[in-house]
Design an enzyme around this catalytic site. Structure first.
Site, short mmCIF file in Angstrom:
data_model
loop_
_atom_site.label_atom_id
_atom_site.label_comp_id
_atom_site.label_asym_id
_atom_site.label_seq_id
_atom_site.Cartn_x
_atom_site.Cartn_y
_atom_site.Cartn_z
N ASP A 170 1.01 -1.05 0.15
CA ASP A 170 0.02 -0.29 0.31
C ASP A 170 0.45 1.11 -0.34
OD1 ASP A 170 -2.38 2.21 0.43
OD2 ASP A 170 -3.17 -0.56 0.93
N HIS A 243 -4.33 5.98 3.24
CA HIS A 243 -4.61 4.95 2.37
C HIS A 243 -3.69 3.21 3.58
CE1 HIS A 243 -5.87 1.52 0.03
NE2 HIS A 243 -7.02 2.70 -0.62
N SER A 589 -10.78 -0.90 -0.90
CA SER A 589 -9.85 -1.05 -0.13
C SER A 589 -10.14 -0.95 1.41
CB SER A 589 -8.88 0.81 0.09
OG SER A 589 -8.16 0.90 -1.88
#
Length: 800
Positions: A170, A243, A589
């Site tokens: 990520d 994220h 996600s």
């Protein structure tokens, strides 16, 4: 010829000469232009000298020799080599001209070559775990027990995933988050072989017994975009985006009491699904230069392949990858698919997000059958912030933005009516950048249509134009799915139907007024779950006879840890100076790490199970009904189908005891590669003359594209339940289709015993004879039942 004629003729020939030279120079420039290519040489299985495996340096020298064969100098060959893939597969990433790539592709040893493409890949909790039945101290309020309840000793039986290592690809991690504390954790598993790579703002002390490893990869990124701008991202495993921190804490964050977002929303105990599992961070996604992070980071194939190569060697047990292609691509051009295939050989489960390009058909990414592909759905929690209209009507909306409006009615307007001169009503209705007139917008609550730009970005446009409040109205495609965002000003989001009610009110009065009420968190909402509108859908356009996605999990409005280097809106600090420890996001996600956490627990409880068996356990125990006992719905409120939820909504408690599993091996996947026309994924394996069809893969679902009349496929199940058991066949076939099993009864005498059966799928004669019958897919399921277990597999069939 006169003098003028001769002069003209001279210039004519000179022009032709210049054009020819310019064309030659242009062609030469194209020929000399270098781009990144990934060169796949197959497996490392035969990569030895006199039976002795090559060292890592010898493998790199071997890759260097390939480059020497197409480069003019040794210096150029060495400078061109970006990555040497040494653990997962035999290959390398290098800077090549098209001519050099073509020359390499002609070599017998080269399996295939794939050119890297910019922006091909993008990055696609409190209540969610309780709703999914994973909280050990609370029973789900659900009389029909559709989601199951995790027995109190199951998490402890898995030791909360303590010995399981999760590799997470990520945007990095914010190590100071309380979710990554190692307080009270035991020693790092002895199987771990990874490192803690240091860099700016990230040193070895940031790794601990929870974050046991960290690496970063940006050679591919920098080859395309140039040197990383360190004001936009950290040249280290540290997460400046948020994220990566969010997904990491969802899969394996520690239990944190009193966590909430943006002033108290979703207050409760935040925890990853496997709170004692270890995390290994592989930063592969980076901020796109010159663009707001709200647009999303970009991830390059060669960087991800290098990360997966290292993760396999480091000793991870599974990978969680909330990344996907922007459009479906063939396996040979899909870095995640290639890396995941080699992970499958090492029995490493790879869990990936399906993508956020729904609700259109054929939009999902990560379709390879050796990947566990996850769609997104809602949980039974809403953040309700109603709008009170001037006529007294209350319209329900949702938000996680604290309202600071005075309790009074404000002027209400539709953004299309506030367009700047020269701006179309369509662009203004979407609240695109610089589309609203400050003179018209000042002091108003403004309704904007969803689409084209980010939801938070629309609010920024409203605020910059002088608006005091913002209403996000869903488009028809998004329907009833309402994502909540960290807006810049008091705001709420509406379903499509509710947005139309507000618009109708605005159009019906000359003095429209409204007030956005402060939001409150509401639990046990119904119906839930439902499939999120953004969740990418099947059919699988790469191989329509493999049903995807595999499963769905919580992905709408999920609370998890956040980076201290980014605002909750992901806009720069000069626009949004807020800093939060936890944030609420939506996307596949978010659903991907939910399933990855369930995989971690299952690996801890059943360490001998293959990755295929674990996938099967999750799929065949998935739920098909919501907390009202009805079928799962989609964003329109209508019934969803297997192209949106796969086998159904994941139920980790049920998956721990599935009864039977559909197993598959690395060789089975290689045969699937053969069927796809891609020879040589492993040079030690020779494709048979007649490779089995994709339908023959021992998958826990069945997809048949373009059925002519009748087809028979074989499946094999392995008993992992009671030693002595008898299973009966049951089916609910797709409309107009019959499904029969032979035998229709399976008797087992011991655990581990395998039984095979055939499924005969037949289109009913009346359907074939009807010229007006649709060739669209229809859906159903088949199951094996023993009184304690229901082993269900989805079916999707279309007619030729």
């Amino acid at each position: 010829m006169d003098k003028n004629g001769a002069t003209l003729q001279f210039y004519h020939f000179l022009s032709i000469f210049i054009i020819i030279n310019l064309s030659f120079s242009y062609c030469k420039a194209i020929e000399d232009h270098k781009e990144v290519y990934v060169v796949n040489l197959g497996e490392h299985s035969n990569n030895n000298i006199n039976g002795v495996a090559k060292t890592l340096s010898e493998i790199e020298e071997n890759h260097h020799s390939y480059l020497l064969s197409v480069k003019e100098t040794e210096e150029d060959a060495k400078a061109s080599l970006l990555y040497s893939y040494k653990h997962s597969f035999n290959g390398f990433a290098a800077l090549l001209t098209p001519q050099q790539a073509s020359k390499l592709s002609e070599m017998e040893e080269v399996v295939w070559i794939s050119k890297s493409e910019p922006d091909k890949y993008t990055m696609h909790t409190t209540r969610s775990w309780e709703f999914s039945g994973l909280e050990e101290n609370e029973r789900i309020v659900n009389s029909n027990n559709h989601f199951g309840h995790m027995p109190a000793d199951l998490l402890s039986k898995a030791r909360y995933g303590e010995q399981v290592i999760v590799g997470l690809l990520d945007s990095g991690v914010w190590p100071e988050s309380e979710s990554f504390s190692d307080k009270g954790m035991g020693p790092i598993p002895k199987s771990w072989k990874g490192i803690c790579q240091t860099g700016p703002d990230f040193n070895s002390s940031h790794c601990n017994r929870k974050l046991i490893g960290a690496r970063y990869y940006l050679k591919g990124f920098e080859q395309y975009y140039g040197r990383l701008n360190t004001s936009e991202d950290y040249r280290s495993p540290r997460d400046k985006d948020g994220h990566g921190t969010h997904t990491a804490s969802t899969v394996a964050g520690r239990t944190v009491h009193g966590a909430s977002a943006l002033g108290g929303f979703a207050n409760g105990t935040a925890s990853g699904g496997a709170p004692l599992a270890r995390l290994a961070i592989y930063k592969v996604c980076w901020a796109i230069p010159g663009k707001q992070k709200a647009v999303g980071n970009t991830c390059f194939m060669e960087d991800m392949l290098a990360a997966m190569d290292d993760a396999i060697a480091d000793g991870v047990h599974l990978m969680s990858i909330s990344i996907g292609t922007t459009k479906p691509v063939n396996y040979s051009d899909d870095g995640i698919a290639i890396g995941a295939l080699h992970a499958a050989k090492k029995n490493i489960t790879v869990v990936c997000s399906a993508g956020n390009s729904g609700p259109g058909p054929g939009t999902l990414s990560n379709p390879a059958p050796w990947i566990l592909t996850v769609g997104a759905s809602s949980v039974d929690r809403e953040f309700r912030a109603p709008i009170v209209l001037g006529n007294g009507q209350r319209i329900m909306g949702e938000t996680v933005t604290p309202s600071k409006l005075r309790r009074k009615l404000y002027p209400l307007a539709y953004a299309a009516d506030l367009a700047k001169p020269g701006v179309s009503r369509t662009n203004a209705s979407l609240c695109l950048e610089n589309s609203l007139s400050p003179e018209k917008a000042k002091g108003k609550i403004i309704l904007c249509n969803r689409g084209n730009n980010s939801r938070v970005g629309k609010g920024k446009v409203v605020k910059q134009a002088g608006g005091v409040g913002y209403i996000l109205g869903n488009d028809k495609a998004s329907g009833g799915e309402v994502p909540c965002d960290a807006h810049f000003l008091p705001a709420t989001a509406l379903t499509y139907n509710n947005a139309m009610k507000v618009l109708k009110y605005i159009m019906s009065t000359k003095n429209a007024r409204a007030y956005i009420m402060p939001a409150r968190t509401v639990l046990h909402t119904k119906p839930a779950p439902s499939v999120a509108g953004f969740s990418s859908r099947g059919p699988n356009v790469i191989e329509p006879n493999i049903l995807k996605p595999d499963i769905t999990a919580p992905g709408l409005n999920i609370l998890a840890a956040w980076s201290g280097g980014d605002s909750p809106s992901k806009f720069s600090s000069d626009i949004d100076p807020r800093i939060v420890k936890y944030n609420i996001l939506s996307g596949t996600s978010m659903s991907c790490p939910h399933v990855a956490a369930a995989v971690a627990l299952l690996k801890a409880i059943h360490p001998t199970w293959s990755s295929a068996a674990i996938r099967s356990a999750l799929m065949t125990t998935a739920g098909l009904t919501n907390n009202m006992g009805e079928g799962l719905s989609d964003e329109t409120g209508g019934l969803a189908n297997s192209f949106s939820y796969g086998a159904g909504y994941f139920r980790p408690a049920k998956a721990a005891d599935p009864g039977l599993v559909y197993d598959a091996s690395y060789v089975d996947y290689l045969l699937h590669f053969c069927n796809s026309g891609l020879q040589g994924a492993d040079k030690s394996f020779k494709c048979p003359p007649n490779a089995p069809s994709a339908m023959e893969l021992n998958y826990p679902s069945l997809s048949i594209s373009k059925l002519v009349k009748t087809i028979t496929v074989k499946r094999t199940v392995t008993n992992v339940g009671n030693a002595k058991s008898v299973y009966f066949f049951e089916s609910k076939p797709p409309l107009g289709i019959s499904v029969e099993a032979s035998p229709s009864l399976l008797s087992f005498t011991h655990v581990g015993q395998k039984k095979s059966f055939t499924l005969t799928v037949k289109a009913r004669s009346e359907l074939l004879e009807n010229k007006n019958s649709t060739k669209e897919y229809s859906f159903g399921w088949y199951s094996w039942l023993d009184g304690n277990h229901v082993v269900r597999s989805p079916i999707a069939v279309s007619l030729a």
